[in-house]
Design an enzyme around this catalytic site. Structure first.
Site, PDB file in Angstrom:
ATOM      1  N   SER A   1       0.846  -1.202   0.000  1.00 49.68           N
ATOM      2  CA  SER A   1       0.000   0.000   0.000  1.00 49.68           C
ATOM      3  C   SER A   1       0.877   1.246   0.000  1.00 49.68           C
ATOM      4  O   SER A   1       2.082   1.178   0.223  1.00 49.68           O
ATOM      5  CB  SER A   1      -0.918   0.019   1.227  1.00 49.68           C
ATOM      6  OG  SER A   1      -0.175   0.330   2.400  1.00 49.68           O
TER       7      SER A   1
ATOM      8  N   SER B   1      -3.468   7.080   4.931  1.00 47.74           N
ATOM      9  CA  SER B   1      -2.886   6.115   5.864  1.00 47.74           C
ATOM     10  C   SER B   1      -3.870   5.830   6.988  1.00 47.74           C
ATOM     11  O   SER B   1      -4.329   6.731   7.682  1.00 47.74           O
ATOM     12  CB  SER B   1      -1.578   6.660   6.456  1.00 47.74           C
ATOM     13  OG  SER B   1      -1.082   5.797   7.454  1.00 47.74           O
TER      14      SER B   1
END
Length: 269
Positions: A57, A215
């Site tokens: 990610s 995030s």
């Protein structure tokens, strides 16, 4: 006499066959022995020294990119249950660490998600036990003081629609002097750019990604929250391989064009 010679030759052939069979089994046993030894060495290295991880990610962009492969040192923080492979399947409940050394502010660390104690997450250590953390208009505040950040050249990235774009980028200096880059994809008006005041509990740490608007980290108390010390797996040390997002590492025929050669063997800060 002729028959005796035939019998002698037959016995010689039988002994040769037996010797050949014995040699084959000895070779197989030796191969198995070497294979088992190699597996044991790999298990010891993975458990006690270094474990490889890949980045799936973009939460730590621009420091770590999707497609980075890195080594995490298992010994940096000592050892807990979560230092062991497949720790989620170990039924014994264990707290604390052996040969413990607490993470330092600014470390990039792998930890087991407290929500399930199984999923591997990687973020930057921002808050230590007892710290008060808050984000105010995009600026990180630690113990009531804004963290220094300096605007630098915009970061080139891809937006959610697959289009090339530029986003604000800063050099952030943590109170202990660690300097690293962060990006603000949504400027200073992202969802997590105005937060409540967090107080880090004893024995826990506050983790954040460098891609501040993309995030899921300790700011999200429901999904990550404060990370117990025993959940730490290790500290990210070095990128040993890196390939463009969307290109599987096993497609070696794409390596010349897709491997990010300039990132290989870079230390992680």
């Amino acid at each position: 006499m002729e028959r005796a010679r035939v019998d002698h030759e037959t016995k010689h052939e039988i002994r040769a066959a037996e010797t050949g069979s014995t040699g084959t089994w000895a070779s197989i046993r030796e191969t198995l022995k070497v294979g088992i030894q190699a597996l044991l060495i790999a298990l010891v290295v993975r458990t006690l020294l270094f474990q490889p991880f890949n980045i799936p990610s973009g939460s730590l962009v621009p420091t770590l990119l999707i497609g980075d492969y890195l080594f995490v040192s298992k010994y940096s923080y000592g050892y807990s249950k979560y230092s062991l492979p497949l720790s989620e399947f170990i039924p014994v409940k264990s707290e604390g660490r052996v040969w413990a050394a607490e993470p330092k502010r600014g470390d990039i660390a792998v930890f087991k998600l407290p929500k399930d104690n199984a999923t591997d997450y990687i973020k930057r250590v921002i808050g230590l036990p007892g710290d008060k953390i808050q984000v105010i208009d995009g600026v990180l505040n630690i113990n009531g003081k804004p963290v220094k950040r300096e605007r630098i050249a915009d970061y080139e990235t891809i937006d959610p629609y697959g289009q090339a774009t530029k986003v604000p980028q800063y050099m952030e200096t943590l109170p202990n002097g660690v300097v690293h880059r962060v990006i603000e994809r949504d400027g200073d008006n992202g969802f997590w750019d105005k937060t409540e005041l967090y107080t880090v509990p004893p024995g826990h740490f506050f983790m954040m990604g460098d891609n501040r608007d993309n995030s899921t980290d300790s700011r999200d108390l429901a999904n990550v929250g404060y990370v117990p010390f025993e959940n730490f797996v290790g500290r990210a040390e070095m990128i040993f391989f890196s390939i463009d997002e969307g290109t599987p590492a096993w497609q070696v025929w794409n390596w010349p064009a897709k491997v990010r050669w300039n990132r290989i063997f870079n230390t992680i800060h």
